[in-house]
Design an enzyme around this catalytic site. Structure first.
Site, PDB file in Angstrom:
ATOM      1  N   ASP A 220      -0.016   3.230   7.863  1.00 51.94           N
ATOM      2  CA  ASP A 220       0.080   4.543   8.514  1.00 51.94           C
ATOM      3  C   ASP A 220       1.354   5.221   7.997  1.00 51.94           C
ATOM      4  O   ASP A 220       1.784   4.926   6.877  1.00 51.94           O
ATOM      5  CB  ASP A 220       0.038   4.363  10.044  1.00 51.94           C
ATOM      6  CG  ASP A 220      -0.518   5.593  10.751  1.00 51.94           C
ATOM      7  OD1 ASP A 220      -0.001   6.696  10.484  1.00 51.94           O
ATOM      8  OD2 ASP A 220      -1.447   5.482  11.562  1.00 51.94           O
ATOM      9  N   HIS A 243       1.152   6.773   4.835  1.00 53.37           N
ATOM     10  CA  HIS A 243       0.770   8.165   5.126  1.00 53.37           C
ATOM     11  C   HIS A 243       1.950   9.129   5.029  1.00 53.37           C
ATOM     12  O   HIS A 243       1.912  10.213   5.583  1.00 53.37           O
ATOM     13  CB  HIS A 243       0.083   8.254   6.489  1.00 53.37           C
ATOM     14  CG  HIS A 243      -1.229   7.532   6.542  1.00 53.37           C
ATOM     15  ND1 HIS A 243      -2.057   7.564   7.636  1.00 53.37           N
ATOM     16  CD2 HIS A 243      -1.855   6.756   5.622  1.00 53.37           C
ATOM     17  CE1 HIS A 243      -3.142   6.833   7.386  1.00 53.37           C
ATOM     18  NE2 HIS A 243      -3.034   6.319   6.183  1.00 53.37           N
TER      19      HIS A 243
END
Ligand SMILES: *[C@@H]1O[C@H](CO)[C@@H](O)[C@H](O)[C@H]1NC(C)=O
Ligand SMILES: *[C@@H]1O[C@H](CO)[C@@H](O)[C@H](O)[C@H]1NC(C)=O
Length: 395
Positions: A220, A243
């Protein structure tokens, strides 16, 4: 007789003097193995660590909790203050291992939590969250616990985390919440690219946090910056896969603290989903983002190198048709270079009711394979300086 007594008294005084000074001047070393911890990866060592913390926290003498090499199995553990001590070092040569059965710590919030402390230094060591079982459970959509953050620091000040390695957290690796003056340096974070919700470092409701010289590869956000983060510096961080470095998600709640004074400099992104991102929910909010500088970033094959997305509405639940109330102002991008993995290399998708303003682009060059990359803007105003590629769409 008189002489003998006098010598005895002198010796007694000398001994007292040495002991007195020893106890107040040299740091106390608390080796967890001496307190019953076992470096065999299967004996629960939680009680020994807890005893070490109680001694360190209750002492006025500088104290070092020492964890030698080996794998120490720990259940969830709170290192709680306030302490009498403002100089506690946790020196870790070994690895702290979470229980393999994810249900043991899956619903407790944090695996290891420092709460209400002032003056703690965590040096070295590896945290092994053993999150794979929980990720598999989540990916199959069955009834799974939400998962624990591997290391939380809450409502604390003057904390440093140096040379720590975090592997395979169940949820977030490190969360800094409600803190003042926290320094993370030489941190190394590792989890697979498809591991769900494994944000590297999350900072919220905290001021004066620095993240330096760190390497983050995870499933993430490499760094996520939540409401109420102010005076945050991120420098020399390598991100990817992951991310990106994200301010957000913000604006989920109406009454929400803003984000102010964030500097991100000398960073790289490789095979990342995003580079430099600001993300807000498409919902009413009093939140804001003011004074952000993104400087010297190198992008290698990044899907969204530069992105502001104010229409975040996962699952199209509780926000369709609404617009973000978060105001974004004064965001500077300087010296951002490299390759985009998609045609839209720069995207500013801002709020219709609170447009982005004072966005500044200076010396940005992003390429997309053999095509010309694009910028997309909606409700975004600002200026450009120097060479900017793709051509700016700011008004
Ligand atoms: C942000 O930085 C400015 C200028 O240095 C300073 O005046 C302001 O107090 C800072 N904001 C916060 C919330 O610390
Ligand atoms: C942008 O590029 C120009 C020309 O190379 C240079 O003079 C300027 O210092 C650069 N700006 C920044 C912020 O580095």
């Amino acid at each position: 007789m008189y002489l003998t007594n006098s010598i005895a008294n002198t010796l007694f005084l000398a001994l007292f003097f040495i002991l007195y000074h020893k106890s107040f001047a040299t740091p106390t070393i608390l080796n967890v193995v001496d307190l019953g911890a076992k470096p065999d990866s299967k004996t629960d060592s939680t009680a020994a660590f807890s005893t070490a913390w109680s001694s360190a926290c209750g002492s006025t003498n500088p104290s070092t909790i020492y964890v030698p090499a080996g794998r120490f199995l720990l259940k969830n553990l709170h290192f709680s203050g306030p302490c009498k001590n403002k100089a506690i070092t946790v020196q870790v040569d070994g690895t702290l291992v979470a229980p393999l059965n994810y249900n043991v710590i899956g619903n407790v919030g944090n695996w290891l939590l420092f709460e209400g402390v002032d003056g703690v230094s965590i040096r070295g060591g590896t945290l092994d969250g053993q999150g794979a079982g929980l990720w598999a459970c989540k990916m199959h959509g069955s009834n799974c616990p939400s998962g624990a953050t591997s290391l939380g620091v809450s409502n604390s000040k003057n904390v440093e985390i140096i040379g720590l390695k975090s592997l395979n957290s169940q949820m977030f690796h490190i969360v800094i919440n409600g803190c003042e003056n926290v320094k993370l340096q030489g941190v190394n974070i590792l989890a697979p690219r498809n591991s769900p919700n494994t944000d590297g470092i999350h900072v919220q409701l905290s001021t004066d946090v620095t993240i330096l010289n760190s390497k983050i590869s995870t499933g993430d956000d490499c760094v996520s910056i939540g409401p109420g983060a102010t005076n945050l510096l991120i420098e020399k961080v390598d991100c990817g896969p992951g991310h990106g470095i994200s301010i957000g998600s913000l604006g989920k709640d109406f009454d929400e603290a803003g984000v102010q004074n964030v500097t991100v400099k000398t960073v790289t992104f490789k095979d990342a989903q995003n580079g430099l991102r600001i993300k807000t929910w498409g919902r009413p909010s009093k939140g804001f983002v003011y004074n952000v500088v993104f400087q010297h970033a190198i992008m290698t094959n990044v899907q969204n190198p530069i992105v502001i997305d104010q229409n975040y509405c996962p699952g199209s639940k509780n926000c369709p048709g609404q617009v973000s109330g978060v105001k974004i102002r004064d965001v500077t991008y300087q010296e951002i270079h490299g390759t985009s993995a998609t045609e839209v290399a720069v995207k500013f998708d801002c709020s219709k009711i609170r447009p982005c303003d004072q966005i500044k682009l200076e010396n940005v060059s992003l390429s997309y394979r053999h095509h010309a990359p694009k910028s997309l803007c909606s409700n975004a105003a600002g200026t450009t300086t120097g060479r900017v590629e793709p051509t700016s769409c700011l008004v």
